[in-house]
Write a protein that holds these residues in place. Structure first.
Motif, PDB file in Angstrom:
ATOM      1  N   LYS A 264       3.047  -7.645   4.282  1.00 55.03           N
ATOM      2  CA  LYS A 264       2.381  -6.518   5.102  1.00 55.03           C
ATOM      3  C   LYS A 264       2.981  -4.960   5.164  1.00 55.03           C
ATOM      4  CE  LYS A 264      -1.068  -8.516   8.089  1.00 55.03           C
ATOM      5  NZ  LYS A 264      -2.059  -8.588   7.000  1.00 55.03           N
ATOM      6  N   ASN A 265       4.339  -5.164   5.188  1.00 54.20           N
ATOM      7  CA  ASN A 265       5.020  -3.623   5.182  1.00 54.20           C
ATOM      8  C   ASN A 265       4.993  -2.907   4.039  1.00 54.20           C
ATOM      9  OD1 ASN A 265       5.634  -4.284   7.741  1.00 54.20           O
ATOM     10  ND2 ASN A 265       8.013  -4.433   7.528  1.00 54.20           N
ATOM     11  N   GLU A 266       4.873  -3.908   2.781  1.00 56.95           N
ATOM     12  CA  GLU A 266       4.769  -2.918   1.620  1.00 56.95           C
ATOM     13  C   GLU A 266       3.392  -2.545   1.555  1.00 56.95           C
ATOM     14  OE1 GLU A 266       5.990  -1.181  -1.694  1.00 56.95           O
ATOM     15  OE2 GLU A 266       7.220  -2.325  -0.601  1.00 56.95           O
ATOM     16  N   GLY A 267       2.551  -3.130   1.792  1.00 51.30           N
ATOM     17  CA  GLY A 267       0.964  -2.672   1.632  1.00 51.30           C
ATOM     18  C   GLY A 267       0.725  -1.721   2.673  1.00 51.30           C
ATOM     19  N   MET A 268       1.340  -1.772   3.812  1.00 51.92           N
ATOM     20  CA  MET A 268       1.278  -0.663   4.844  1.00 51.92           C
ATOM     21  C   MET A 268       2.033   0.700   4.419  1.00 51.92           C
ATOM     22  SD  MET A 268      -0.129   0.218   7.993  1.00 51.92           S
ATOM     23  CE  MET A 268      -0.429  -1.664   8.499  1.00 51.92           C
ATOM     24  N   ALA A 269       3.147   0.622   3.781  1.00 57.92           N
ATOM     25  CA  ALA A 269       3.760   1.855   3.225  1.00 57.92           C
ATOM     26  C   ALA A 269       2.718   2.135   2.230  1.00 57.92           C
ATOM     27  CB  ALA A 269       5.160   1.338   2.800  1.00 57.92           C
ATOM     28  N   ASN A 270       2.098   1.517   1.258  1.00 57.46           N
ATOM     29  CA  ASN A 270       1.264   2.048  -0.027  1.00 57.46           C
ATOM     30  C   ASN A 270      -0.128   2.543   0.893  1.00 57.46           C
ATOM     31  OD1 ASN A 270       2.966   1.139  -1.895  1.00 57.46           O
ATOM     32  ND2 ASN A 270       1.952  -0.920  -2.082  1.00 57.46           N
TER      33      ASN A 270
ATOM     34  N   ARG B  94      -8.853  -3.110   3.868  1.00 58.19           N
ATOM     35  CA  ARG B  94      -9.062  -4.244   3.826  1.00 58.19           C
ATOM     36  C   ARG B  94      -8.135  -5.489   3.394  1.00 58.19           C
ATOM     37  NH1 ARG B  94     -14.589  -2.517   3.641  1.00 58.19           N
ATOM     38  NH2 ARG B  94     -14.380  -2.736   1.284  1.00 58.19           N
ATOM     39  N   ALA B  95      -7.415  -4.866   2.195  1.00 59.91           N
ATOM     40  CA  ALA B  95      -6.579  -5.481   1.425  1.00 59.91           C
ATOM     41  C   ALA B  95      -5.361  -5.653   2.244  1.00 59.91           C
ATOM     42  CB  ALA B  95      -6.302  -4.775   0.189  1.00 59.91           C
TER      43      ALA B  95
ATOM     44  N   TYR C  90     -15.255   9.104  -3.088  1.00 60.90           N
ATOM     45  CA  TYR C  90     -14.405   8.133  -3.788  1.00 60.90           C
ATOM     46  C   TYR C  90     -13.392   7.801  -2.703  1.00 60.90           C
ATOM     47  CZ  TYR C  90     -10.109   6.810  -6.174  1.00 60.90           C
ATOM     48  OH  TYR C  90      -9.010   6.385  -6.784  1.00 60.90           O
ATOM     49  N   ALA C  91     -12.658   8.803  -2.313  1.00 58.15           N
ATOM     50  CA  ALA C  91     -11.665   8.394  -1.138  1.00 58.15           C
ATOM     51  C   ALA C  91     -11.985   7.399  -0.008  1.00 58.15           C
ATOM     52  CB  ALA C  91     -10.718   9.917  -0.783  1.00 58.15           C
ATOM     53  N   THR C  92     -13.151   7.917   0.667  1.00 56.76           N
ATOM     54  CA  THR C  92     -13.440   7.134   1.478  1.00 56.76           C
ATOM     55  C   THR C  92     -13.563   5.608   1.273  1.00 56.76           C
ATOM     56  OG1 THR C  92     -14.652   8.959   2.470  1.00 56.76           O
ATOM     57  CG2 THR C  92     -15.368   6.873   3.371  1.00 56.76           C
ATOM     58  N   LEU C  93     -14.332   5.403   0.100  1.00 59.06           N
ATOM     59  CA  LEU C  93     -14.310   3.969  -0.422  1.00 59.06           C
ATOM     60  C   LEU C  93     -12.931   3.195  -0.724  1.00 59.06           C
ATOM     61  CD1 LEU C  93     -17.502   4.320  -2.640  1.00 59.06           C
ATOM     62  CD2 LEU C  93     -17.442   3.289  -0.423  1.00 59.06           C
ATOM     63  N   ALA C  94     -12.046   4.184  -1.230  1.00 63.25           N
ATOM     64  CA  ALA C  94     -10.711   3.759  -1.436  1.00 63.25           C
ATOM     65  C   ALA C  94     -10.027   3.097  -0.357  1.00 63.25           C
ATOM     66  CB  ALA C  94     -10.115   4.371  -2.457  1.00 63.25           C
TER      67      ALA C  94
END
Length: 220
Positions: free
Chosen positions: A29-35, A19-20, A9-13
């Motif tokens: 992008k910064n918000e995505g990178m933080a998540n 990719r997202a 699960y973790a590897t797929l996530a």
């Protein structure tokens, strides 16, 4: 025996999240990178987490999320001086006082100063009872100190907080294991996570339960 089909699960996530983030517009992008960095850390991929937080700091040296994240990475490597420096920078950059107190308590634990960590977390949960991870750290410290009465009370209060059910179950199972009650520990975990948990921490706990159960069976 537990069903281990959830291990991937973790590897797929991670692959999906990476990719997202790559596809996000520049403004997000910064918000995505933080998540993504937080996901790495939650799944014990600390080196990837550090790299992601490093990218955030390149964009903004005052990024509190990155500073606290790098403090946590340094603490896991027992580089407590570096971790303390990151916490100070985060505090100066306007980090939430509760988060700062939490990170400093983690440094106390890493240094073996459990008494100081306990005092800090008891004070924090008294003023910020909604902080699930503060309750979790307090319970872990109480378990380490073998204070069973305080541990039971901590777990009881933690289980009543919204969103804390699985964390509370994980710790309750640890307590049951320390008492060598494997069946109770397994029942607690299965009720909270089900037979196919996606959490790496939960999978690790189920593995410990399998090993403990096999040891118990060999004794009879």
């Amino acid at each position: 025996a537990s069903d281990w089909s959830g291990r991937g699960y973790a590897t797929l996530a991670v692959a999906d999240l990476e990719r997202a983030v790559q596809l996000l517009p520049a403004g997000r992008k910064n918000e995505g990178m933080a998540n993504l960095a937080a996901f790495y850390m939650a799944h014990e991929m600390n080196d990837k987490g550090a790299a992601a937080y490093g990218k955030l700091l390149e964009e903004n040296p005052q990024d509190v999320r990155a500073l606290l994240g790098l403090a946590r990475v340094a603490a896991t490597k027992f580089d407590l001086d570096l971790a303390g420096e990151y916490v100070k920078k985060a505090e100066s950059a306007g980090a939430d006082p509760g988060r700062v107190a939490m990170e400093r308590a983690i440094l106390h634990v890493a240094a073996g100063a459990y008494g100081r960590a306990r005092v800090a977390m008891e004070s924090l949960v008294a003023t910020r009872p909604e902080m699930v991870d503060a309750w979790q750290l307090l319970c872990e410290v109480l378990v380490h100190e073998n204070d069973s009465v305080a541990t039971d009370e901590c777990l009881r209060k933690m289980s009543q907080i919204a969103g804390a059910r699985q964390a509370s179950a994980y710790l309750s199972a640890q307590v049951a294991l320390r008492k060598k009650d494997v069946r109770l520990a397994r029942r607690i975990m299965e009720q909270a996570f089900g037979p196919n948990p996606g959490s790496i921490k939960a999978l690790d706990q189920f593995l410990r339960l399998d090993l403990a159960d096999n040891d118990r069976k060999r004794m009879f």
